[in-house]
Scaffold this motif. Structure first.
Motif, PDB file in Angstrom:
ATOM      1  N   ILE A  85      -4.397  -7.769  -3.192  1.00  0.00           N
ATOM      2  CA  ILE A  85      -5.093  -6.863  -2.285  1.00  0.00           C
ATOM      3  C   ILE A  85      -6.476  -6.587  -2.870  1.00  0.00           C
ATOM      4  N   PRO A  86      -7.360  -5.998  -2.082  1.00  0.00           N
ATOM      5  CA  PRO A  86      -8.713  -5.753  -2.583  1.00  0.00           C
ATOM      6  C   PRO A  86      -8.689  -5.072  -3.957  1.00  0.00           C
ATOM      7  N   GLY A  87      -9.627  -5.443  -4.803  1.00  0.00           N
ATOM      8  CA  GLY A  87      -9.638  -4.920  -6.170  1.00  0.00           C
ATOM      9  C   GLY A  87      -8.821  -5.816  -7.077  1.00  0.00           C
ATOM     10  N   ASN A  88      -8.346  -6.928  -6.525  1.00  0.00           N
ATOM     11  CA  ASN A  88      -7.558  -7.898  -7.280  1.00  0.00           C
ATOM     12  C   ASN A  88      -6.275  -7.300  -7.850  1.00  0.00           C
ATOM     13  N   ILE A  89      -5.706  -6.317  -7.152  1.00  0.00           N
ATOM     14  CA  ILE A  89      -4.426  -5.738  -7.540  1.00  0.00           C
ATOM     15  C   ILE A  89      -3.331  -6.622  -6.953  1.00  0.00           C
ATOM     16  N   CYS A 104       0.305  -7.510  -5.386  1.00  0.00           N
ATOM     17  CA  CYS A 104       1.175  -6.716  -4.508  1.00  0.00           C
ATOM     18  C   CYS A 104       2.355  -6.122  -5.278  1.00  0.00           C
ATOM     19  N   LEU A 105       2.805  -6.827  -6.294  1.00  0.00           N
ATOM     20  CA  LEU A 105       3.870  -6.282  -7.140  1.00  0.00           C
ATOM     21  C   LEU A 105       3.395  -5.002  -7.836  1.00  0.00           C
ATOM     22  N   SER A 106       2.160  -5.031  -8.313  1.00  0.00           N
ATOM     23  CA  SER A 106       1.583  -3.834  -8.964  1.00  0.00           C
ATOM     24  C   SER A 106       1.328  -2.731  -7.943  1.00  0.00           C
ATOM     25  N   TRP A 107       0.915  -3.121  -6.758  1.00  0.00           N
ATOM     26  CA  TRP A 107       0.718  -2.131  -5.687  1.00  0.00           C
ATOM     27  C   TRP A 107       2.043  -1.424  -5.395  1.00  0.00           C
ATOM     28  N   ARG A 108       3.106  -2.224  -5.289  1.00  0.00           N
ATOM     29  CA  ARG A 108       4.416  -1.637  -4.999  1.00  0.00           C
ATOM     30  C   ARG A 108       4.859  -0.704  -6.115  1.00  0.00           C
ATOM     31  N   LEU A 109       4.665  -1.108  -7.366  1.00  0.00           N
ATOM     32  CA  LEU A 109       5.030  -0.228  -8.483  1.00  0.00           C
ATOM     33  C   LEU A 109       4.232   1.072  -8.416  1.00  0.00           C
ATOM     34  N   ALA A 110       2.941   0.953  -8.108  1.00  0.00           N
ATOM     35  CA  ALA A 110       2.096   2.150  -8.029  1.00  0.00           C
ATOM     36  C   ALA A 110       2.543   3.078  -6.893  1.00  0.00           C
ATOM     37  N   VAL A 111       3.035   2.474  -5.810  1.00  0.00           N
ATOM     38  CA  VAL A 111       3.579   3.273  -4.704  1.00  0.00           C
ATOM     39  C   VAL A 111       4.880   3.944  -5.139  1.00  0.00           C
TER      40      VAL A 111
END
Lengths: 241, 241
Positions: A21-25, A27-34
């Motif tokens: 996703i934007p910012g080169n994050i 999706c696995l990291s996005w999910r963890l952050a959520v």
């Protein structure tokens, strides 16, 4: 058959290739952050993570994650010595905790929470009363009941859905509970965290002991009177404050 | 060179093949359950997850996860209008938040938190004062400082480590802070959640506004006076209550 067609749907969703996703994050990291509540008040699943979230929800990992959560809850539940006076309660959310709305969110027009929420179609889905159980949560529920916990379902669903909700729960295998708390008309407009805190406070004021509390939203688990232990059920599809 | 030798070490750790732990929970699900605080008061990384945790910590995913956390914190920080009266503070933990002890935990005798904690060797490691920064947190720190946040480092490390901690921080790129709060002798024995809550309460009583609070342990982020927003830094190697 249903699963196969859902998987087919996932494959047809548009979305950027790759799971970033934007910012080169990733999706696995996005999910963890959520899941850790680092990202809050988010509106939609990022477009680039639609396929990722779809595969996660329809694949094995979501169920493995639910199982790990249920296992942790059971280890804790087994460690308690209940008073068995009818006041040992376990609070559970309904939607995407006890009952799964994945079939609704997997529809192309909802695309796993990446499209704007459509209240009308969502209410129509709820009115059908055909949400299946989240299997790992149903399994945990049965064990909690047999251990002697009294179950309190605490949901932001409207009181007007009571009869369909009751039959949905019974048809899904949830056959007993102490209370099914639904949102009254007068409570409409309060956030989930305020509404649920207030209901839990009322329970504690009546002498109930909230030994466990589980939900797929942090708004189920934060606020006041959260209970002795909270358990976050995975849900990367939407955020309710 | 150092990273290569650490990766070599991981490969030499004994451990069950496959990334599953008893109860058929996958190590990825175990880690999520740890990060969401579903599994608490855990003692050691499960033997079957030693390799998994080692690869996670030494590989890309840990850094990606730190980056997602830092990105979320920065989006939030940027959204605030600071009063700029010297009272806008951001609380940060030290160990495995600002400074990394991974080199210590990667030693074979520690095996990424799967071996019993050795206070003596850990204190010897801290006394060396060579913990590198967690790069994503250092990067976030620099941006927070330039935005005008005053940094308060709040750590469970002993007051006796102050001079080595200060030089470790400065050598790592952390060159400014409002306060560096370390644990006094009289506070030894209090849990992290109690100690840190009490320190944050003192800060708020002095008129500081805790706008952000980050740490790798839930005991950094729970209790009282937790701040306006909390950020969980990933750490699947140990649990501090």
């Amino acid at each position: 058959m249903e699963v196969v067609s859902l998987i087919f749907l996932v494959a047809t969703f548009s979305g950027a290739a790759g799971y970033h996703i934007p910012g080169n994050i990733s999706c696995l990291s996005w999910r963890l952050a959520v899941e850790t509540n680092n990202i809050r008040e988010w509106d939609l699943v990022p477009q680039a993570c639609v396929n990722y979230v779809g595969h996660y929800m329809l694949g094995h990992q979501y169920h493995k994650d639910c199982k790990a959560m249920a296992e942790a809850a059971l280890v804790y539940a087994n460690s308690l010595k209940l008073a068995r006076d009818g006041k040992d309660i376990w609070v559970s959310d309904l939607d995407d905790t006890a009952l799964s709305n994945l079939r609704y969110y997997a529809r192309p027009e909802n695309a796993f929470g990446s499209k704007e929420f459509n209240e009308t179609s969502y209410n129509e889905w709820l009115a059908e009363g055909i949400s299946p159980p989240v299997p790992e949560i149903l399994n945990l529920y049965k064990k909690l009941v047999s251990l002697g916990f009294k179950i309190v379902f605490l949901s932001g669903k409207s009181e007007s859905t009571r009869s369909v909700t009751v039959s949905n729960l019974k048809n899904s295998g949830y056959d007993t509970w102490l209370k099914l708390i639904l949102k009254q008309k007068s409570e409409k407009g309060t956030t989930a965290v305020v509404y649920k805190s207030s209901k839990r406070k009322e329970l504690e004021e009546k002498g109930y002991r909230i030994l466990g509390n589980m939900g797929d939203q942090w708004s189920d688990l934060l606020g006041t009177n959260v209970g002795n232990r909270t358990f976050k059920v995975p849900n990367p599809m939407y955020y309710i404050s």
